[in-house]
Structures are given as C-alpha cells and as structure tokens.
Enzyme design. Sequence first.
Site, mmCIF file in Angstrom:
data_model
loop_
_atom_site.group_PDB
_atom_site.id
_atom_site.type_symbol
_atom_site.label_atom_id
_atom_site.label_comp_id
_atom_site.label_asym_id
_atom_site.label_seq_id
_atom_site.Cartn_x
_atom_site.Cartn_y
_atom_site.Cartn_z
ATOM 1 N N GLU A 132 -9.600 -1.756 5.027
ATOM 2 C CA GLU A 132 -10.485 -1.336 6.446
ATOM 3 C C GLU A 132 -11.729 -2.331 6.613
ATOM 4 O O GLU A 132 -12.241 -2.524 5.298
ATOM 5 C CB GLU A 132 -10.919 -0.016 6.409
ATOM 6 C CG GLU A 132 -9.860 1.106 6.247
ATOM 7 C CD GLU A 132 -8.923 1.139 7.336
ATOM 8 O OE1 GLU A 132 -8.977 0.391 8.315
ATOM 9 O OE2 GLU A 132 -8.710 2.639 7.813
ATOM 10 N N ASN A 192 -7.805 -2.718 14.016
ATOM 11 C CA ASN A 192 -9.235 -2.676 13.727
ATOM 12 C C ASN A 192 -9.285 -4.077 12.976
ATOM 13 O O ASN A 192 -10.493 -4.400 12.063
ATOM 14 C CB ASN A 192 -9.898 -1.682 13.215
ATOM 15 C CG ASN A 192 -9.367 -1.248 11.966
ATOM 16 O OD1 ASN A 192 -8.155 -2.051 11.195
ATOM 17 N ND2 ASN A 192 -9.757 -0.239 11.045
ATOM 18 N N HIS A 200 -7.358 -4.580 10.009
ATOM 19 C CA HIS A 200 -7.137 -4.383 8.674
ATOM 20 C C HIS A 200 -5.863 -4.848 8.267
ATOM 21 O O HIS A 200 -4.885 -5.003 9.104
ATOM 22 C CB HIS A 200 -7.091 -2.814 8.031
ATOM 23 C CG HIS A 200 -5.926 -1.976 8.680
ATOM 24 N ND1 HIS A 200 -6.268 -0.601 9.102
ATOM 25 C CD2 HIS A 200 -4.617 -1.937 8.432
ATOM 26 C CE1 HIS A 200 -5.137 0.034 9.625
ATOM 27 N NE2 HIS A 200 -4.157 -0.963 8.969
ATOM 28 N N ASP A 211 0.868 -1.099 0.032
ATOM 29 C CA ASP A 211 0.119 0.068 0.096
ATOM 30 C C ASP A 211 0.803 1.412 -0.064
ATOM 31 O O ASP A 211 2.216 1.085 -0.025
ATOM 32 C CB ASP A 211 -1.059 0.074 1.324
ATOM 33 C CG ASP A 211 -0.112 -0.340 2.453
ATOM 34 O OD1 ASP A 211 0.810 -0.387 2.489
ATOM 35 O OD2 ASP A 211 -1.005 -0.746 3.356
HETATM 36 C C1 GLP Z 1 -0.723 0.447 8.715
HETATM 37 C C2 GLP Z 1 -0.425 -0.323 7.413
HETATM 38 C C3 GLP Z 1 -0.477 -1.834 7.801
HETATM 39 C C4 GLP Z 1 -0.064 -2.205 8.849
HETATM 40 C C5 GLP Z 1 -0.881 -1.575 10.134
HETATM 41 C C6 GLP Z 1 -0.235 -1.744 11.509
HETATM 42 O O1 GLP Z 1 -1.656 1.435 8.523
HETATM 43 N N1 GLP Z 1 -0.994 0.054 6.237
HETATM 44 O O2 GLP Z 1 -0.200 -2.639 6.523
HETATM 45 O O3 GLP Z 1 0.075 -3.573 8.858
HETATM 46 O O4 GLP Z 1 -1.206 -0.543 9.941
HETATM 47 O O5 GLP Z 1 1.023 -0.993 11.737
HETATM 48 P P1 GLP Z 1 1.858 -1.295 12.562
HETATM 49 O O6 GLP Z 1 2.628 -2.562 12.605
HETATM 50 O O7 GLP Z 1 2.825 -0.030 12.725
HETATM 51 O O8 GLP Z 1 1.182 -1.471 14.134
#
Ligand code: GLP
Length: 242
Positions: free
Chosen positions: A143, A136, A138, A67
């Site tokens: 989402e 959440n 995702h 992404d």
């Molecule tokens: C972000 C990314 C995800 C990631 C998630 C968790 O928004 N788009 O790909 O897995 O949130 O992030 P973190 O590992 O910093 O908690």
Amino acid sequence: MNILKFHSDEDLAQAGANLVVSLLQSKPKAVLGLATGSSPVGVYEKLVEMYRKGLVSFSKASSFNLDEYVGLPADHPQSYRSFMNQHLFSHIDIDMAATHVPDGNAADLAAECAAYDQMLEDQGPVDLQILGIGSNGHIGFNEPDASLSGGTHVVDLLPGTREANARFFDKPEDVPNQAVTMGIGGILKAKQILLLVRGEAKAEAVRQAIEGPITTQCPASLLQSHPNVVVLLDEGAAKWLK
Ligand code: GLP
C-alpha cells in the site's frame, strides 16, 4: 517500459498469455510470479485454453504468488490460494507442490514471511512476474506509505482496499484487515514484469505509475526503476497517458 494498448479484453489477455507461453516454451522450468484479482483472470483463461490445445505445459514450472489474506484458511473460498486453484492450477498440469502462495493463516507470520523469502532466494529469481494494480497504485498488497518494505511482510490493508475487495465477501466486515505480501524488493527481483490493467477506474493509478514521479506513495511507480517491464492496458486504463 514497453506499453501496449488493446481495444479488446480478449486481445489483451491473449497477448499476456502469449508472453507466458513463449517463456515456458524456451524455458520449461520457468519460475512464474502470479497475481490474483480481476486483471489477470483473462490471461489465466487463455493459458488454460492453450494448455488444453497442447500448446504449453506447466509440468516443470513453479510459481510464487504475490500475496494472501491474513487469517483465512487456505481452503476459504476467498483465499488467494483458492482463487489460484479455481482460475488456473486445477486446470493445468502444474505440480501443485511447486505452486507457492504465502500462508496467511500461519501461527508465526514473521517466520512464514522469512521462509517465503528464503524459498524465493533458493528457487528464484522469478522469470516473469504478473502484476495487477490497485486504484491507489498498490502492487501485490504494498500500500502507499512513507516507506516500503523490501521483503515479504505483513501489511495493514487501507480502508479503500478493503472496500474495493468487499465485493467478493458476504459482508464488508468479513474482509481481512491484514495481508501477507511480497515486498517491492522481492517483486523487482523478477527478470521481467508483466503489468496488466483494465478499466478507467485504474487510469489515474496507471498515469501516476508510468508518468508520475517514483514515489512510495504510488508503489507501482517503483516499476519505472526496473529494466524489463511490459504493460498491457485497455483503452480505459490508458485514458490519462500522454
Ligand atoms: C488486490 C490484489 C492485487 C491486485 C489488486 C487489483 O487487492 N492484492 O494484487 O492487483 O488488488 O485487483 P483487480 O485486478 O481485481 O482490480
């Protein structure tokens, strides 16, 4: 799902890196699916370490990231392209031209999404897809919603996701409202999926994803339908699992 729990971050990161390294040893031209966020950072550190020790080469490999924020130029410090360069690509021998991150700053985002899917189709499937999870549920930026998209698409970020990511920006309002993300269909096409989760704040999302019903309201629960998923958890993230 093959679920493994670790007592130390170091061991978790090493186990994740070992999976990537053994893939590259048996298949130097492997296609890696990569993620940003704090979850995979330890794995990237270990990969850099193993590369420096001469244990692995990425010279024939290629990569596709999940992404990217909409509206940030690629060289913006908070773009996911910058994240990947900073944490992994600049430190290893991967061919930069073989590293793909969606262009969230493209003038025609629909065309960018279609082109990204076409590249995945032509150069894929992804051999190993690394994933983190949002609190959440995702994955990528898919989402929770009444329905989910299969292909790469533009998504409106939920307020909770923008808040969670605000820590990386100067002001909360600087967090982009939208992102480009590979869809669930694209993610599930990977031959193997490696889900990395650390911290108690993710424990409920982990429980829903692994033990809850398969539902679009927890996008990570769709991983239950994939035949080859490895989940690496620390004690906090595993807290609510039976
Ligand atoms: C972000 C990314 C995800 C990631 C998630 C968790 O928004 N788009 O790909 O897995 O949130 O992030 P973190 O590992 O910093 O908690």
